[in-house]
Design a protein around this motif. Structure first.
Motif: not given
Length: 337
Positions: A204, A206, A230, A238
């Motif tokens: 998860k 970034p 996503q 993310r």
């Protein structure tokens, strides 16, 4: 013959006399991490579960090794020949399970020049063929003139049974001038792959993408994967930032696509960077990885995916680890060697 065990998966394969560990693994449909396959990028460096004694592993005499390789703590799998049984620690094998190397013929479906020196080449497989790969991986293609070159797939999956490649012209080369000037649609080429360990990790964290030139191709494939994973409305998505660098604005040959992504997805940000400043350019300038350094002082929780020229990859790895607290294990790269 030596027996190689891979932990934690418990997979076992045999390496033949004189065969590199990576070649033996790929022959056995075991996907160890790797990149260039010629010893330069270091992506295939793998930890040994137990230090290997002197003589247990052989390398080409001219190869420059890290201290950990010489000490028998790690092994550069694409160049190493096992002289006795070894145990590798390679957790990525479980993630890459189901991907195996194939060699098959493909037909040139289309060629499209999208800038003065970049072409989108689409290669179609025979009806009924399946060619699974992870977005971010690459293939080797052998042209009718017998020249072989490596190119990353630029789409998440084959579209209409064809893979998309982004190819930059190198006027003095043997491969790209042939592709640009002589390779006609419907001509046959040999495809082998998929190769490489440049793929999206299941975390998860970034993400920061760094692309130089046609290094955008595998990042485009991973972005398509992220969009599917996503979605537009996913508030827990993310965060993703793409820094795409080139010498001039023309080198960012799909910049309009990136801008559309930025408008469509709240979790995505696009920062174009050019190194040769022009009077009509109001965006960021300089080396693309230095733009990341300027924007982030603490990357400890991030993953960075970088693709492009070796000097870009090496500089980004060094500066982001040293200046921005990026964990070395969270830097994933594909150097166009």
């Amino acid at each position: 013959m030596s027996t190689i065990t891979v932990n934690p998966s418990g997979k076992v394969f045999e390496s033949l006399e004189g065969e590199t560990i990576l070649d033996a693994a790929l022959r056995s449909s075991i996907m160890l991490k790797h990149g260039c396959r010629d010893g330069r990028c270091g992506d295939c460096r793998t930890t040994l579960a137990n230090p290997a004694p002197a003589g247990a592993i052989s390398y080409p005499e001219t190869l420059l090794l890290e201290a950990s390789d010489r000490a028998g703590e790690t092994v550069l799998c694409c160049q190493a020949v096992a002289n006795q049984d070894l145990v590798l620690t390679a957790p990525e094998v479980t993630e890459l399970e189901g991907i195996s190397i194939q060699k098959l013929m493909s037909r040139v479906k289309s060629k499209e020049a999208i800038s003065d020196d970049v072409m989108v080449l689409k290669l179609m497989f025979a009806p009924g063929s399946e060619f699974p790969y992870f977005p971010g991986q690459y293939i080797d293609i052998t042209l009718p003139n017998k020249v072989s070159r490596s190119y990353s797939m630029a789409s998440q999956t084959p579209q209409d049974n064809a893979v998309e490649l982004h190819i930059r012209l190198k006027p003095d080369g043997e491969g790209t001038p042939y592709i640009f000037n002589e390779l006609a649609t419907r001509k046959m080429v040999t495809v082998e792959g998929p190769f490489g360990s440049f793929y999206l990790r299941k975390t998860k964290a970034p993400i920061i993408f760094i692309a130089s030139g046609t290094g955008f191709a595998p990042i485009k494939a991973i972005m398509e994967q992220l969009i599917d994973l996503q979605g537009e409305a996913n508030i827990n998505a993310r965060p993703v930032t793409l820094y795409w660098g080139g010498r001039s604005e023309q080198d960012l040959y799909m910049s309009d696509l990136c801008e559309r992504w930025a408008k469509a997805f709240s979790w995505f940000k696009y920062i174009p960077v050019i190194s040769d400043q022009k009077d009509n350019w109001s965006g960021r300038t300089g080396f693309v990885h230095r733009a990341v350094v300027e924007d982030y002082s603490a990357l400890g929780s991030y993953e960075v995916y970088a693709c492009g020229a070796p000097i870009v990859i090496e500089s980004a790895r060094r500066d982001l680890v040293n200046d921005c607290q990026l964990l070395p294990t969270n830097f994933y790269s594909d150097a166009f060697i």
